[in-house]
Design a protein around this motif. Structure first.
Motif, short mmCIF file in Angstrom:
data_model
loop_
_atom_site.label_atom_id
_atom_site.label_comp_id
_atom_site.label_asym_id
_atom_site.label_seq_id
_atom_site.Cartn_x
_atom_site.Cartn_y
_atom_site.Cartn_z
N ILE A 51 0.84 -1.48 -0.12
CA ILE A 51 -0.16 0.05 0.03
C ILE A 51 0.63 0.63 0.18
CG2 ILE A 51 -1.52 1.15 1.30
CD1 ILE A 51 -2.62 -1.23 2.54
N ASP A 52 0.14 2.25 -0.79
CA ASP A 52 1.38 3.47 -0.72
C ASP A 52 0.76 4.87 -1.23
OD1 ASP A 52 4.28 3.65 -0.01
OD2 ASP A 52 3.65 5.58 -1.68
N LEU A 53 0.21 6.02 -1.35
CA LEU A 53 -0.15 6.41 -1.24
C LEU A 53 0.92 7.31 -2.89
CD1 LEU A 53 -0.26 9.25 1.46
CD2 LEU A 53 -1.86 8.25 0.43
N ASP A 54 1.84 6.49 -3.30
CA ASP A 54 2.31 7.62 -4.74
C ASP A 54 2.46 6.28 -5.84
OD1 ASP A 54 3.62 8.26 -6.69
OD2 ASP A 54 5.92 9.00 -5.10
N ASP A 69 3.56 -12.76 -9.09
CA ASP A 69 2.29 -13.13 -9.28
C ASP A 69 2.81 -13.27 -7.23
OD1 ASP A 69 2.27 -14.67 -11.05
OD2 ASP A 69 3.96 -15.78 -10.91
N ASP A 70 3.83 -12.55 -6.73
CA ASP A 70 3.59 -12.37 -4.93
C ASP A 70 3.22 -11.36 -4.31
OD1 ASP A 70 4.35 -15.13 -5.01
OD2 ASP A 70 6.46 -14.48 -5.03
N THR A 71 2.84 -10.16 -5.35
CA THR A 71 2.50 -9.26 -4.79
C THR A 71 1.00 -8.63 -5.28
OG1 THR A 71 3.14 -8.10 -6.62
CG2 THR A 71 4.88 -8.21 -4.64
N TYR A 72 0.41 -7.45 -4.78
CA TYR A 72 -0.50 -7.16 -4.26
C TYR A 72 -1.01 -5.49 -4.02
CZ TYR A 72 -5.73 -5.88 -5.41
OH TYR A 72 -7.03 -5.48 -5.47
N SER A 73 -1.10 -4.66 -4.68
CA SER A 73 -0.22 -3.33 -5.17
C SER A 73 -1.94 -2.49 -4.82
CB SER A 73 -0.04 -2.85 -6.09
OG SER A 73 -0.77 -2.73 -7.21
N ILE A 74 -2.21 -1.78 -4.09
CA ILE A 74 -3.10 -0.69 -3.50
C ILE A 74 -2.73 0.57 -3.60
CG2 ILE A 74 -4.89 -0.40 -1.61
CD1 ILE A 74 -4.85 -3.05 -0.65
N ILE A 75 -3.40 1.64 -4.83
CA ILE A 75 -2.70 3.18 -3.89
C ILE A 75 -3.62 3.57 -3.43
CG2 ILE A 75 -2.56 5.22 -4.96
CD1 ILE A 75 -0.92 2.73 -6.28
N GLY A 76 -3.25 4.03 -2.07
CA GLY A 76 -4.63 5.33 -0.75
C GLY A 76 -3.39 5.22 0.07
N SER A 77 -4.22 5.89 1.33
CA SER A 77 -3.99 5.83 2.53
C SER A 77 -4.74 4.94 3.02
CB SER A 77 -4.55 7.28 2.93
OG SER A 77 -4.00 7.60 4.15
N VAL A 78 -4.10 5.22 4.68
CA VAL A 78 -4.41 3.84 5.22
C VAL A 78 -5.37 4.68 6.24
CG1 VAL A 78 -2.58 2.06 5.09
CG2 VAL A 78 -2.02 3.46 6.97
N SER A 79 -5.79 5.51 6.61
CA SER A 79 -6.72 6.71 6.95
C SER A 79 -8.04 6.25 6.11
CB SER A 79 -6.48 7.82 7.26
OG SER A 79 -6.25 8.70 5.65
N ASN A 80 -7.66 5.71 5.17
CA ASN A 80 -9.27 5.26 4.49
C ASN A 80 -9.66 3.80 4.77
OD1 ASN A 80 -11.23 4.78 3.35
ND2 ASN A 80 -10.72 6.03 1.29
N PRO A 81 -10.65 4.02 5.56
CA PRO A 81 -11.67 2.22 5.74
C PRO A 81 -11.66 1.52 4.82
CG PRO A 81 -12.61 4.17 6.87
CD PRO A 81 -12.09 4.88 6.28
N ASP A 82 -11.47 2.29 3.78
CA ASP A 82 -11.78 1.42 2.36
C ASP A 82 -10.68 0.76 1.48
OD1 ASP A 82 -14.97 2.61 2.13
OD2 ASP A 82 -14.29 3.71 1.11
N ILE A 83 -9.48 1.40 2.05
CA ILE A 83 -8.16 0.89 1.91
C ILE A 83 -8.33 -0.31 2.26
CG2 ILE A 83 -5.91 1.46 1.25
CD1 ILE A 83 -7.66 2.38 -0.50
N ILE A 84 -8.36 0.00 3.97
CA ILE A 84 -8.30 -0.81 5.13
C ILE A 84 -8.40 -2.87 4.43
CG2 ILE A 84 -7.72 -1.20 7.03
CD1 ILE A 84 -5.84 0.04 6.51
#
Length: 91
Positions: A51-54, A69-84
């Motif tokens: 997870i990262d903002l950038d 195959d071993d990674t999954y990426s998410i763009i966003g802030s962990v302050s956002n419950p939807d990202i969590i």
């Protein structure tokens, strides 16, 4: 759990063998300590949700790592419950 000399229970720290096949969620994963942790976890056999903002930095790090195959990426802030929630669902 092990007993210490003063009869206090404590858990033994995880060994690298304990990490193989596990899933880890790493925040700030595009650079610095987050990227170093991601790389170390991948080297020990973990699957990693990054997870990262950038977005640009995260995409560059994913390309550099080359372990899609071993990674999954998410763009966003962990302050956002939807990202969590998204990270937990991916794990």
């Amino acid at each position: 759990m092990k007993q210490t000399p003063d009869n206090q229970s404590h858990r033994s720290p995880a060994t690298y063998a304990d990490l193989a096949g596990q899933v880890a969620i790493v925040t700030g994963a595009a650079a610095g300590i987050g990227l170093a942790i991601t790389t170390a976890l991948l080297d020990q056999g973990c699957h990693v949700v990054m997870i990262d903002l950038d977005e640009t930095a995260l995409n560059g790090s994913l390309k550099k790592i080359g372990r899609s195959d071993d990674t999954y990426s998410i763009i966003g802030s962990v302050s956002n419950p939807d990202i969590i929630q998204k990270a937990c669902d991916a794990a």
